[in-house]
Structure formats: C-alpha cells, structure tokens
Design a protein around this motif. Structure first.
Motif, PDB file in Angstrom:
ATOM      1  N   THR A   1      -4.289  -2.173  -4.776  1.00 25.21           N
ATOM      2  CA  THR A   1      -3.438  -0.987  -4.957  1.00 25.21           C
ATOM      3  C   THR A   1      -3.792  -0.034  -5.570  1.00 25.21           C
ATOM      4  O   THR A   1      -3.897   1.265  -6.324  1.00 25.21           O
ATOM      5  CB  THR A   1      -1.979  -1.574  -3.942  1.00 25.21           C
ATOM      6  OG1 THR A   1      -1.135  -2.097  -5.421  1.00 25.21           O
ATOM      7  CG2 THR A   1      -2.423  -1.370  -2.613  1.00 25.21           C
ATOM      8  N   LYS A   2      -4.169  -1.800  -6.721  1.00 20.41           N
ATOM      9  CA  LYS A   2      -4.154  -0.759  -8.713  1.00 20.41           C
ATOM     10  C   LYS A   2      -5.144  -0.397  -8.897  1.00 20.41           C
ATOM     11  O   LYS A   2      -5.666   0.365  -9.546  1.00 20.41           O
ATOM     12  CB  LYS A   2      -3.206  -2.032  -9.235  1.00 20.41           C
ATOM     13  CG  LYS A   2      -1.852  -1.995  -9.255  1.00 20.41           C
ATOM     14  CD  LYS A   2      -0.739  -1.477 -10.034  1.00 20.41           C
ATOM     15  CE  LYS A   2       0.562  -1.637  -9.924  1.00 20.41           C
ATOM     16  NZ  LYS A   2       1.687  -0.606 -10.466  1.00 20.41           N
ATOM     17  N   GLY A   3      -6.491  -1.435  -7.740  1.00 22.72           N
ATOM     18  CA  GLY A   3      -7.968  -0.351  -7.970  1.00 22.72           C
ATOM     19  C   GLY A   3      -7.677   0.734  -7.742  1.00 22.72           C
ATOM     20  O   GLY A   3      -7.912   2.045  -8.433  1.00 22.72           O
TER      21      GLY A   3
ATOM     22  N   THR B   1       1.634   6.596  -5.567  1.00 22.64           N
ATOM     23  CA  THR B   1       1.077   7.208  -7.032  1.00 22.64           C
ATOM     24  C   THR B   1       0.893   8.347  -6.190  1.00 22.64           C
ATOM     25  O   THR B   1       0.773   9.396  -6.667  1.00 22.64           O
ATOM     26  CB  THR B   1      -0.063   6.529  -7.379  1.00 22.64           C
ATOM     27  OG1 THR B   1       0.494   4.937  -7.444  1.00 22.64           O
ATOM     28  CG2 THR B   1      -1.068   7.094  -8.147  1.00 22.64           C
ATOM     29  N   PHE B   2       0.160   8.785  -5.096  1.00 26.91           N
ATOM     30  CA  PHE B   2      -0.873   9.674  -4.355  1.00 26.91           C
ATOM     31  C   PHE B   2       0.606  10.977  -4.585  1.00 26.91           C
ATOM     32  O   PHE B   2       0.164  12.305  -4.600  1.00 26.91           O
ATOM     33  CB  PHE B   2      -1.722   9.238  -3.405  1.00 26.91           C
ATOM     34  CG  PHE B   2      -2.438  10.614  -3.271  1.00 26.91           C
ATOM     35  CD1 PHE B   2      -4.247  10.213  -2.934  1.00 26.91           C
ATOM     36  CD2 PHE B   2      -2.115  11.556  -2.031  1.00 26.91           C
ATOM     37  CE1 PHE B   2      -4.736  11.426  -2.799  1.00 26.91           C
ATOM     38  CE2 PHE B   2      -3.480  13.071  -1.659  1.00 26.91           C
ATOM     39  CZ  PHE B   2      -4.494  12.608  -1.903  1.00 26.91           C
TER      40      PHE B   2
ATOM     41  N   ASN C   1       0.060   7.496 -15.454  1.00 27.25           N
ATOM     42  CA  ASN C   1       0.339   5.686 -14.450  1.00 27.25           C
ATOM     43  C   ASN C   1      -0.168   4.783 -14.293  1.00 27.25           C
ATOM     44  O   ASN C   1      -0.802   4.496 -15.571  1.00 27.25           O
ATOM     45  CB  ASN C   1      -0.729   6.384 -12.826  1.00 27.25           C
ATOM     46  CG  ASN C   1      -0.621   7.705 -12.153  1.00 27.25           C
ATOM     47  OD1 ASN C   1      -0.295   8.525 -11.789  1.00 27.25           O
ATOM     48  ND2 ASN C   1      -1.599   7.853 -12.103  1.00 27.25           N
ATOM     49  N   ILE C   2       0.531   3.711 -14.085  1.00 27.48           N
ATOM     50  CA  ILE C   2       0.574   2.677 -14.419  1.00 27.48           C
ATOM     51  C   ILE C   2      -0.256   1.770 -13.030  1.00 27.48           C
ATOM     52  O   ILE C   2       0.012   1.322 -12.381  1.00 27.48           O
ATOM     53  CB  ILE C   2       1.935   1.550 -14.176  1.00 27.48           C
ATOM     54  CG1 ILE C   2       2.984   2.579 -15.848  1.00 27.48           C
ATOM     55  CG2 ILE C   2       2.008   0.001 -14.791  1.00 27.48           C
ATOM     56  CD1 ILE C   2       2.489   2.846 -17.010  1.00 27.48           C
ATOM     57  N   SER C   3      -1.286   1.136 -14.065  1.00 28.96           N
ATOM     58  CA  SER C   3      -2.194   0.093 -13.248  1.00 28.96           C
ATOM     59  C   SER C   3      -2.397  -1.535 -13.906  1.00 28.96           C
ATOM     60  O   SER C   3      -0.427  -1.483 -13.708  1.00 28.96           O
ATOM     61  CB  SER C   3      -3.589   0.584 -13.614  1.00 28.96           C
ATOM     62  OG  SER C   3      -4.548  -0.670 -12.932  1.00 28.96           O
TER      63      SER C   3
ATOM     64  N   VAL D   1       0.618  -0.703   0.186  1.00 29.19           N
ATOM     65  CA  VAL D   1       0.120  -0.124   0.012  1.00 29.19           C
ATOM     66  C   VAL D   1       1.114   1.508   0.060  1.00 29.19           C
ATOM     67  O   VAL D   1       0.572   2.430  -0.616  1.00 29.19           O
ATOM     68  CB  VAL D   1      -0.849  -0.154   0.937  1.00 29.19           C
ATOM     69  CG1 VAL D   1      -1.683   1.364   1.218  1.00 29.19           C
ATOM     70  CG2 VAL D   1      -2.077  -0.670   0.818  1.00 29.19           C
ATOM     71  N   ARG D   2       1.768   1.413   0.756  1.00 30.99           N
ATOM     72  CA  ARG D   2       2.916   2.809   0.818  1.00 30.99           C
ATOM     73  C   ARG D   2       3.420   2.387  -0.663  1.00 30.99           C
ATOM     74  O   ARG D   2       3.252   4.114  -1.020  1.00 30.99           O
ATOM     75  CB  ARG D   2       4.411   2.150   2.345  1.00 30.99           C
ATOM     76  CG  ARG D   2       4.913   3.571   2.106  1.00 30.99           C
ATOM     77  CD  ARG D   2       5.611   3.004   3.363  1.00 30.99           C
ATOM     78  NE  ARG D   2       6.898   4.647   3.452  1.00 30.99           N
ATOM     79  CZ  ARG D   2       7.594   4.964   2.406  1.00 30.99           C
ATOM     80  NH1 ARG D   2       7.473   4.340   1.699  1.00 30.99           N
ATOM     81  NH2 ARG D   2       8.445   5.892   2.958  1.00 30.99           N
TER      82      ARG D   2
END
Length: 252
Positions: free
Chosen positions: A163-165, A125-126, A144-146, A118-119
């Motif tokens: 995390t990618k969602g 990303t944030f 961004n890369i999902s 998550v970090r």
C-alpha cells in the motif's frame, strides 16, 4: 475567500492533518501550530485524543479544530474540507498521515484484512489527495506519509509495504499532474518511529534490535518526522515530486 491575518500580521496558512490525533500526525499538527498554522485535526474514532491534539496546537500558538472522517469515504473527506474552508477560509497544506498496519506473512494474512489495508492506506490516500488537488490554494503543499519499509523489505510487511508503494506512485505522478499550479507534492517515508502504531504487538527484544540498526542507534521520534513535514509544508518549495526516506540511515 478572505484570508485570515494572524497576530504576527502575516497571512495565516491552513493545514489539514489526517491521522492528527496520535503519533506522527499529532506531532505534526502541534509543529505546524508552532509555525502559526490553523490546523484541522482529522481523526477516525477517538474524539478525546483529537481534542487533546487540538489543545496542543493551540498551546503551540496555532488555531485548531477536530473533525472526524473516514479517509476512504469521499463524501466524508469532501465534508472535512468544507468544514475547514468554512472555519479558516481556505486550505493550503494537506498532511496525510492516517493509516493502519496489521502485520502477517503473506501466506497467513487474511484477505479481509488485506482489503481493509488497501481501503484505508491506498484508497484513503487517493481520496484525500483528490480533494486536496481540487481545494488547495496556490503556494500549497501535499505531503503524504509512506514508509521506509518499501525499501527495507522486512518479512511480515508485504501488504502494508504494497500500500505504501502505491502511495509513493500516487505522489510522484500527482506532482507532475499539477504542473503550473504552484502546489508541491512529496512523500515522507519514515523508518521505525516510536509511535503506538510501531510498538503494537512487538516484544521489547524486537524493539531493541530494530532500534540498534541505524547508525544513530535509536528509533525515530515523531518530532524527527514532523520537522521534515514542516519544512515541506513551508520553506521547502523547491522540493517537489520526491520521496524522502527519514530513517536515521537504516540500510535496505
């Protein structure tokens, strides 16, 4: 800030590529170099790989520097944007490709590993996007890369896909928050792609089975994804607030 004019007499565009020392990020950095970009290659720990990526950008026709940064550390990320602006005069494009992918079934995943995922993937990303919003020049692009795993729903990928969602949610909302700024925000969601991150911990039998799934019957290559990113970074100005699933036709 003064914009730099390249050897072709056109204004040089500047890109920051996180995760730029390997995999999709590295291929993207070189691809943008071919389009005449100046590129900041952002790496986490392997300086030698980052310097090789810099050489690839330069050989492709661009300029480049390597900067180390923890993408989840807002101070480090602000500093890398500062360094890019000091070196190249501004920032036009952010490609956020940094990420990690430890795998385990939900019931077995260590929560410390989950927190690290998550970090890096979500907070990272944030933090990186937040600086991009504050720094990018008009006409810029955030990419961004999902991952197509948000749709493919493979066992073992629950934490990574979560995390990618989140990355996709950030992308779609940020595109709308930037109304009037002439900055596009999109995500590219690759399917299985032939990178070290994908191959790690997989048997050859599993790799072959995954490669056979799409109608094109192969794994994606980093070049496949880099071409899409280069389009979104440059000519694809009417694509905005989208998640582009690049997986060769793999079905959910």
């Amino acid at each position: 800030m003064t914009e730099v004019v390249n050897n072709q007499g056109t204004t040089e565009r500047v890109a920051i590529v996180t995760g730029g020392s390997r995999g999709i990020g590295r291929e993207t950095a070189a691809r943008l170099g071919r389009d005449g970009y100046a590129v900041t290659v952002v790496y986490g720990g392997n300086q030698a790989e980052a310097e090789e990526a810099v050489k690839e950008v330069e050989q492709a026709g661009g300029r480049a520097i390597a900067v180390q940064a923890d993408v989840a550390d807002e101070v480090a990320v602000a500093a890398l944007f500062d360094k890019t602006e000091e070196t190249f005069g501004g920032v036009d494009v952010l490609v956020h490709a940094a990420g990690i992918m430890p795998l385990a079934p939900l019931a077995e995943l260590d929560l410390d590993v989950f927190d690290r995922l998550v970090r890096t993937n979500l907070r990272g990303t944030f933090v990186v996007d937040q600086q991009a919003v504050r720094r990018l020049r008009s006409g810029g692009a955030i990419i961004n890369i999902s991952s197509s795993l948000t749709k493919l729903a493979r066992p073992g990928y629950s934490a990574y896909s979560a995390t990618k969602g989140g990355v996709e949610a950030i992308t779609l909302i940020l595109a709308r928050e930037l109304r009037g700024r002439d900055i596009t925000v999109n995500a590219v969601a690759p399917g299985p792609t032939a990178t070290a991150l994908f191959f790690e911990g997989k048997s050859q039998e599993l790799i072959d089975r995954i490669a056979a799934e799409p109608p094109l019957e192969r794994l994606g290559q980093p070049q496949d994804i880099a071409e899409i990113i280069a389009f979104l970074a440059g000519p694809g100005r009417w694509v905005n607030g989208q998640v582009i699933y690049a997986n060769g036709g793999s079905a959910a």
